[in-house]
Design a protein around this motif. Structure first.
Motif, PDB file in Angstrom:
ATOM      1  N   UNK A  47       0.865  -1.396  -0.017  1.00  0.00           N
ATOM      2  CA  UNK A  47      -0.299  -0.193  -0.125  1.00  0.00           C
ATOM      3  C   UNK A  47       1.318   1.074   0.107  1.00  0.00           C
ATOM      4  N   UNK A  48       0.632   2.147  -1.060  1.00  0.00           N
ATOM      5  CA  UNK A  48       1.596   3.183  -0.797  1.00  0.00           C
ATOM      6  C   UNK A  48       0.682   4.203  -1.452  1.00  0.00           C
ATOM      7  N   UNK A  49       0.955   5.466  -1.295  1.00  0.00           N
ATOM      8  CA  UNK A  49       0.350   7.034  -2.390  1.00  0.00           C
ATOM      9  C   UNK A  49       0.152   7.802  -0.590  1.00  0.00           C
ATOM     10  N   UNK A  50      -0.923   8.769  -0.833  1.00  0.00           N
ATOM     11  CA  UNK A  50      -0.844  10.315   0.209  1.00  0.00           C
ATOM     12  C   UNK A  50      -1.316   9.617   1.742  1.00  0.00           C
ATOM     13  N   UNK A  51      -2.214   7.767   1.489  1.00  0.00           N
ATOM     14  CA  UNK A  51      -2.621   7.495   2.617  1.00  0.00           C
ATOM     15  C   UNK A  51      -1.847   6.581   3.282  1.00  0.00           C
ATOM     16  N   UNK A  52      -0.713   6.278   3.088  1.00  0.00           N
ATOM     17  CA  UNK A  52       0.076   5.236   3.502  1.00  0.00           C
ATOM     18  C   UNK A  52      -0.385   5.279   5.263  1.00  0.00           C
TER      19      UNK A  52
END
Length: 389
Positions: free
Chosen positions: A128-133
């Motif tokens: 899980x990657x990205x701004x909400x990680x």
């Protein structure tokens, strides 16, 4: 010492890690003009600040045309972003990074740090990657998996490939990318290398869409190129001067100057000041390599700060820094300055009694206390207008 996104990516690209095509701009006009040098069908405008969480705070915007890039840059430059990793005052956006938007098939989180138990590099990874990680990782520690990141050998590659396969990465090309990142980590005295998102693009390439790198401040003496990066990063002149004199200094917004030897002691001191109703003007960590004249320079920087009303010394003599060495540094600073702020001191450990004697004998305007709590109560009292002796 944290590097900004564009600096982190430039470093990674030198080790074979692919990054999107991008350019740095300090004005809306420059941002628009730079688009002609970026091979892209769509653009991303990214605020360059020293804290994470900017995406959720409006610090990352997509733009379809160069004129739209200019509009987004104009709105962003000079604005203040408040994120979970900034103070309540936020950070002012002084530059933006204009980058080609990438078609992403899958986002991952990748980081390299040191295992505190073994002292060896460790790989942290998540599917899980990205701004909400970060928010997801705080809610569930199992989101991040770890793997010892050993030297590049056939056996280590086999083990790494098996670890990545558990995350859904079944592509041997990614191994070269990750070992390139590991080489960057080891050769540049890094303490953290984070790529989020680490993306597999729709054409099958692996790319660092965003990156965060922390360098070891204690390695600056053998990597002088880091000093220019500190200036680009927006470190103040006083903070850079402190770095050159074996002092870690971070400017804060309060009126109580803090002199402490040790990062943990400095943080605890600031916390106690806040709990007592005061406001620290700085964080200070006197490194173990600092001599008395280095310490004097750090104290002189505090004496020159017009916001500071009083200085608190919280010193525990031990290891390579004895209490009298710190006291000598304070004395040197006061002998070379016309601005003699009141000092409240708590000193313990190696040569503490001798350090207190030095302060008293050299006529430093000091009050000494046997406990931290008493010293902090007194320094807060003075900062709020209490009388000095």
């Amino acid at each position: 010492m944290m590097l900004s996104e564009y600096q982190s990516k430039e470093l990674l690209s030198q080790y074979g890690v692919l990054i999107p095509d991008g350019k740095l701009a300090q004005s809306a006009e420059a941002a628009e003009a730079l688009c002609k040098d970026i091979n892209a069908r769509k653009y991303v405008v990214k605020a360059q600040i020293n804290a994470g969480g900017r995406g959720l705070a409006g610090g990352i915007k997509f733009a379809a045309t160069p004129s739209s890039v200019a509009e987004e840059a104009r709105a962003m430059l000079g604005s203040t972003l408040v994120t979970e990793q900034t103070s309540t005052l936020g950070e002012t956006v002084k530059s933006v990074y204009i980058e080609a938007a990438i078609d992403i098939a899958q986002n991952y989180f990748i980081a390299i740090s040191f295992d505190p138990n073994s002292g060896m590099p460790i790989l942290l990874a998540s599917d899980i990657g990205g701004v909400e990680f970060e928010q997801l990782a705080r809610m569930d520690s199992n989101v991040v998996k770890t793997h010892p990141f050993e030297d590049d050998t056939p056996e280590a590659r086999t083990q790494l490939a098996a670890f990545l396969k558990e995350l859904g990465i079944d592509d041997t090309d990614v191994l070269d990318v990750l070992y390139g990142a590991r080489q960057a980590f080891m050769e540049n005295d890094l303490t953290l290398l984070e790529i989020n998102p680490f993306a597999r693009t729709k054409n099958g390439k692996w790319m660092a869409i965003d990156a965060k790198i922390a360098c070891d401040k204690n390695a600056v003496f053998r990597r002088p190129e880091l000093e220019s990066l500190m200036a680009d990063r927006g470190m103040s002149a006083s903070e850079m001067e402190a770095q050159r004199n074996n002092i870690n200094l971070v400017k804060l917004s309060g009126d109580i100057g803090v002199v402490a030897n040790g990062a943990g002691l400095g943080l605890a001191t600031n916390d106690m000041i806040i709990d007592a109703g005061g406001k620290p003007a700085n964080f200070m960590d006197i490194r173990t390599t600092a001599k008395s004249f280095d310490i004097a320079k750090g104290v002189e920087l505090l004496l020159a700060d017009p916001q500071i009303k009083v200085i608190l010394m919280n010193i525990h003599g031990g290891g390579m820094t004895a209490a009298d060495t710190v006291a000598e540094g304070v004395n040197f600073a006061y002998s070379r300055s016309d601005h003699h702020l009141p000092v409240v001191a708590h000193m313990s450990g190696h040569n503490a009694e001798w350090g207190i004697k030095i302060l008293n004998d050299r006529k430093v305007p000091v009050e000494t206390f046997e406990t931290m709590s008493a010293a902090i109560a007194r320094v807060v009292e003075i900062s709020k207008g209490g009388r000095t002796r």
